[in-house]
Design a protein around this motif. Structure first.
Motif, PDB file in Angstrom:
ATOM      1  N   PRO A 154     -85.055 -63.489  -0.308  1.00  0.00           N
ATOM      2  CA  PRO A 154     -83.824 -62.952   0.235  1.00  0.00           C
ATOM      3  C   PRO A 154     -83.635 -61.337   0.254  1.00  0.00           C
ATOM      4  O   PRO A 154     -82.618 -61.005   1.024  1.00  0.00           O
ATOM      5  CB  PRO A 154     -82.663 -63.498  -0.721  1.00  0.00           C
ATOM      6  N   THR A 155     -84.634 -60.601  -0.018  1.00  0.00           N
ATOM      7  CA  THR A 155     -84.479 -59.257  -0.113  1.00  0.00           C
ATOM      8  C   THR A 155     -85.620 -58.507   0.774  1.00  0.00           C
ATOM      9  O   THR A 155     -85.886 -57.545   0.904  1.00  0.00           O
ATOM     10  CB  THR A 155     -84.517 -58.550  -1.676  1.00  0.00           C
ATOM     11  N   GLU A 211     -87.193 -56.789   3.308  1.00  0.00           N
ATOM     12  CA  GLU A 211     -87.032 -55.638   4.289  1.00  0.00           C
ATOM     13  C   GLU A 211     -87.118 -56.133   5.749  1.00  0.00           C
ATOM     14  O   GLU A 211     -86.229 -56.098   6.563  1.00  0.00           O
ATOM     15  CB  GLU A 211     -87.702 -54.326   3.884  1.00  0.00           C
ATOM     16  N   LEU A 264     -84.540 -58.969   6.836  1.00  0.00           N
ATOM     17  CA  LEU A 264     -83.045 -58.532   6.976  1.00  0.00           C
ATOM     18  C   LEU A 264     -83.081 -57.638   8.309  1.00  0.00           C
ATOM     19  O   LEU A 264     -82.163 -57.719   8.970  1.00  0.00           O
ATOM     20  CB  LEU A 264     -82.923 -57.980   5.788  1.00  0.00           C
ATOM     21  N   ARG A 278     -73.910 -57.210   7.361  1.00  0.00           N
ATOM     22  CA  ARG A 278     -73.968 -57.967   5.903  1.00  0.00           C
ATOM     23  C   ARG A 278     -75.565 -57.639   5.817  1.00  0.00           C
ATOM     24  O   ARG A 278     -75.870 -57.315   4.665  1.00  0.00           O
ATOM     25  CB  ARG A 278     -73.572 -59.290   5.860  1.00  0.00           C
ATOM     26  N   ASP A 279     -76.334 -58.027   6.663  1.00  0.00           N
ATOM     27  CA  ASP A 279     -77.824 -58.128   6.504  1.00  0.00           C
ATOM     28  C   ASP A 279     -78.179 -56.566   6.429  1.00  0.00           C
ATOM     29  O   ASP A 279     -79.030 -56.382   5.465  1.00  0.00           O
ATOM     30  CB  ASP A 279     -78.366 -58.535   7.856  1.00  0.00           C
ATOM     31  N   GLU A 302     -76.374 -54.035   5.009  1.00  0.00           N
ATOM     32  CA  GLU A 302     -76.211 -53.761   3.688  1.00  0.00           C
ATOM     33  C   GLU A 302     -76.846 -54.316   2.594  1.00  0.00           C
ATOM     34  O   GLU A 302     -77.220 -53.636   1.567  1.00  0.00           O
ATOM     35  CB  GLU A 302     -74.517 -54.038   3.207  1.00  0.00           C
ATOM     36  N   ARG A 303     -77.237 -55.610   2.607  1.00  0.00           N
ATOM     37  CA  ARG A 303     -78.156 -55.921   1.747  1.00  0.00           C
ATOM     38  C   ARG A 303     -79.777 -55.438   1.879  1.00  0.00           C
ATOM     39  O   ARG A 303     -80.038 -54.938   0.798  1.00  0.00           O
ATOM     40  CB  ARG A 303     -78.319 -57.594   2.039  1.00  0.00           C
ATOM     41  N   ALA A 348     -79.142 -52.026   0.077  1.00  0.00           N
ATOM     42  CA  ALA A 348     -78.942 -51.955  -1.353  1.00  0.00           C
ATOM     43  C   ALA A 348     -80.390 -52.025  -1.914  1.00  0.00           C
ATOM     44  O   ALA A 348     -80.681 -51.558  -3.005  1.00  0.00           O
ATOM     45  CB  ALA A 348     -78.185 -53.423  -1.652  1.00  0.00           C
TER      46      ALA A 348
END
Length: 157
Positions: A59-60, A62, A65, A83-84, A86-87, A90
Motif C-alpha cells: 500500500p505504500t 511509491e 501510488l 488521496r494517492d 498525499e499517501r 506521507a
C-alpha cells in the motif's frame, strides 16, 4: 514484448503463489513496470487497474501510488488522485514530481468547486429557476480542446 514477459511473470507468480521470500516484492515490481508501460502507451484504465493491484500487495509503493495518481488525473478523478499523492508524500515527502502533481490536483479541485458553485447560482436563459449555463459546467478541457468531464449540477442540490 516487455508487456508479454511481465504478464508471464505475473502468471507464474499466481501459479506458484507468494510463499517464497521475494515473491511479493517481484509481484509489485512487475505490476509497477506494467503500469509505467501503460502510462507511456496512454492506456490509462489499464495503468490505474494494474497500479491498484500493486497497492493491494504494498500500500505504500511509491511508483504504484504515483502511476495510479497519473491515471486518475487523466480521468479527472481529482479527489482520488489527491488521496494517492498525499499517501505517497506521507512516506516519500521529497518526491518533487508528486508535490507538483498534488498542486495540480488541488487546483483542479478548486476550479471544480468554483464551477459547481457558479452553475448552481446561474440560471439558463429562458429556463426559469433551477437551470444552469452549460459554459459554467465544463470542468476540464484537454489541451486539444476536447471535453474531459462535464458536471451536471442542479440548483439546490
Amino acid at each position: 514484448k516487455a508487456e508479454q514477459q511481465w504478464l508471464g511473470g505475473l502468471e507464474l507468480i499466481q501459479k506458484v503463489g507468494l510463499s517464497w521470500p521475494t515473491a511479493a516484492e517481484l509481484l509489485v515490481q512487475l505490476k509497477c513496470n506494467l503500469a509505467q508501460l501503460y502510462v507511456k502507451m496512454e492506456r490509462w484504465a489499464e495503468a490505474r487497474h494494474i497500479a491498484s493491484g500493486a497497492l493491494e500487495t504494498d500500500p505504500t509503493c511509491e511508483k504504484a501510488l504515483y502511476r495510479r495518481a497519473l491515471a486518475r488525473m487523466h480521468f479527472a478523478e481529482w479527489a482520488e488522485a489527491r488521496r494517492d499523492l498525499e499517501r505517497l508524500l506521507a512516506v516519500y515527502p521529497r518526491n518533487a514530481e508528486a508535490q507538483r502533481l498534488l498542486a495540480e490536483a488541488n487546483e483542479a479541485l478548486r476550479r471544480q468547486g468554483s464551477i459547481r458553485r457558479a452553475a448552481a447560482a446561474t440560471t439558463q436563459p429562458g429556463s426559469g429557476e433551477g437551470g444552469f449555463e452549460l459554459s459554467n459546467a465544463i470542468e476540464e478541457l484537454t489541451p486539444d480542446g476536447t471535453l474531459r468531464k462535464l458536471a451536471v449540477v442542479v440548483a439546490g442540490q
